[in-house]
Design an enzyme around this catalytic site. Structure first.
Site, PDB file in Angstrom:
ATOM      1  CG  ASP A  15     -29.413 -24.142  36.218  1.00 53.76           C
ATOM      2  OD1 ASP A  15     -29.665 -23.250  35.401  1.00 53.76           O
ATOM      3  OD2 ASP A  15     -30.212 -24.517  37.103  1.00 53.76           O
ATOM      4  CD  GLU A 115     -27.759 -23.395  31.828  1.00 52.89           C
ATOM      5  OE1 GLU A 115     -27.516 -24.179  30.898  1.00 52.89           O
ATOM      6  OE2 GLU A 115     -28.923 -23.082  32.182  1.00 52.89           O
TER       7      GLU A 115
END
Length: 419
Positions: A15, A115
């Site tokens: 992320d 992500e």
């Protein structure tokens, strides 16, 4: 639980921390982690949402990604920037290319613009253990793009994602690991709403059963979870034990198209007359996408959300046709009928969406020779060809140029935000 029955893989969930804000900070030559910076959806509107806040802004002023522009404090140190979605997509693509240095394309599963999952099975001889690979990737992203990342490491996608959310984002190294054997210690104590995949509605339903933590889901009888929630209850149970059998390799972008939909949260309250113009633009986009896929649909769905200024609420209704369609004006007429039937007659409108579903192949549709449907279909395909060649706004209906039209404004945006 006998985990020897289930596969163990080396999965990283990566992320990019405060991605939009980090990209903007780097563009300004600032430190993404120390700068006070807010990314605004539309800086011309005080009520526009804060799409991203830098970590320092979140910590100092409590600003989150659901705050509004007007809620920002009067702090001269805060950098306020307009969202630029094209820039974020460009950086995201560059980071994905960087990941290709560590894993093949089929091992990379892009979950969102900021992500991504990466399967690193069998890469030990090239890069070391999965922990060492995570460190290499974290450092490479930081060195090449000046963006800080958090990385979860797990035996499957679920474990990698959840340990990243719950642990990696909260520690200085930005890297956390969860194996099957760690589930009870690292995941079970957390409240259900903190677990990826459990939304507010499921949280309320679980609370009615006295379930507040992931560990309580794991200890709840599987047959009772299935009774209450069906297949979702079964998935909750296995996830609570850390088990996830979703594929880890392959082309994750291939999905079966079950519907075509388009909607918008309007920038202001619309009257009935303005709404009918907006509906035409939405139907045009839905039918264009259906024609591109060579599909037609039998069921048309209309959803309307009323302005909170006139009490809120709204309706959601659908109807099915005898002959499936991808003709804009046919879909528009059906939406008008649904609107006239269920509209309360006085509320202002703030949200609207239309959907074409119950799909079949276009070539399977037989045209009625006593109608002008064949000409209407041909017109639609010709308009699509012109737009494909010269741009989305190369040819528009006259109503799109009115104040109630939405196509011109949205053509300047990506994902509903300025490009």
């Amino acid at each position: 639980m006998d985990y020897s029955l289930y596969p163990r893989n080396d999965i990283l969930c990566i992320d990019m921390r405060s991605f939009y804000a980090s990209v903007e900070a780097v563009k300004l030559g600032l430190d993404p982690m120390k700068t006070l910076l807010a990314v605004i959806g539309d800086i011309s509107r005080p009520g526009s949402i804060v799409l991203a806040a830098s970590p320092a802004l979140k910590e100092k002023h409590g600003i989150s990604n659901v705050s509004r522009f007007f809620e920002l404090p009067n702090d001269p140190a805060i950098h306020i920037v307009q969202a630029n979605m094209a820039d974020y997509l460009h950086v995201s693509i560059q980071i994905t290319k960087l990941l290709n240095h560590f894993a093949p394309k089929e091992a990379i599963h892009q979950y969102s613009v900021d992500e991504v999952w990466v399967t690193v099975n069998g890469l030990e001889k090239l890069f070391g253990t999965r922990q060492e690979i995570a460190i290499l990737i974290r450092d490479a992203i930081l060195n090449e793009h000046r963006i800080t990342s958090a990385i979860g490491i797990g035996d499957n996608k679920f474990l990698a994602k959840v340990v990243m959310d719950l642990h990696a984002k909260k520690i200085e190294s930005g890297i956390a690991e969860c194996k099957y054997e760690d589930v009870a210690e690292k995941l079970w104590p957390f409240s259900v709403e903190k677990i990826w995949g459990i939304g507010s509605r499921m949280k309320r339903n679980l609370h009615r059963l006295g379930i507040t933590t992931l560990g309580q889901i794991a200890q709840f009888p599987l047959d009772q979870l299935k009774k209450h929630f069906g297949v979702m209850g079964e998935q909750l149970y296995w996830h609570a034990w850390g088990i996830d059998l979703s594929p880890i390799f392959g082309d994750f972008t291939k999905t079966t198209q079950e519907s075509f939909g388009h909607g918008i949260s309007l920038l202001r309250d619309y009257t009935k007359e303005e709404l009918l113009i907006c509906l035409l633009d939405l139907c045009e986009e839905v039918c264009r996408r259906a024609r591109t896929a060579q599909k037609v649909g039998k069921t048309i769905h209309l959803g309307i959300g009323y302005s909170t200024e006139t009490g809120g609420g709204g309706f959601s209704r659908s109807t099915s046709l005898y002959t499936p369609t991808n003709i804009t004006m046919e879909m528009h007429q059906v939406c008008i009928r649904l609107f006239n039937t269920f509209y309360d007659g006085h509320s202002k409108i703030r949200r609207v969406y239309v959907t074409l579903t119950n799909l079949s192949d276009d070539q399977d549709t037989q045209l009625d020779l006593f109608e002008e449907r064949s000409k209407q279909k041909d017109i639609g395909y010709v308009m699509d060809t012109i737009r494909d060649r010269f741009g989305a706004t190369a040819i528009l209906r006259a109503s799109s140029y009115t104040d109630a039209g939405i196509t011109l404004d949205r053509s300047k945006k990506i994902g509903g935000h300025w490009a």
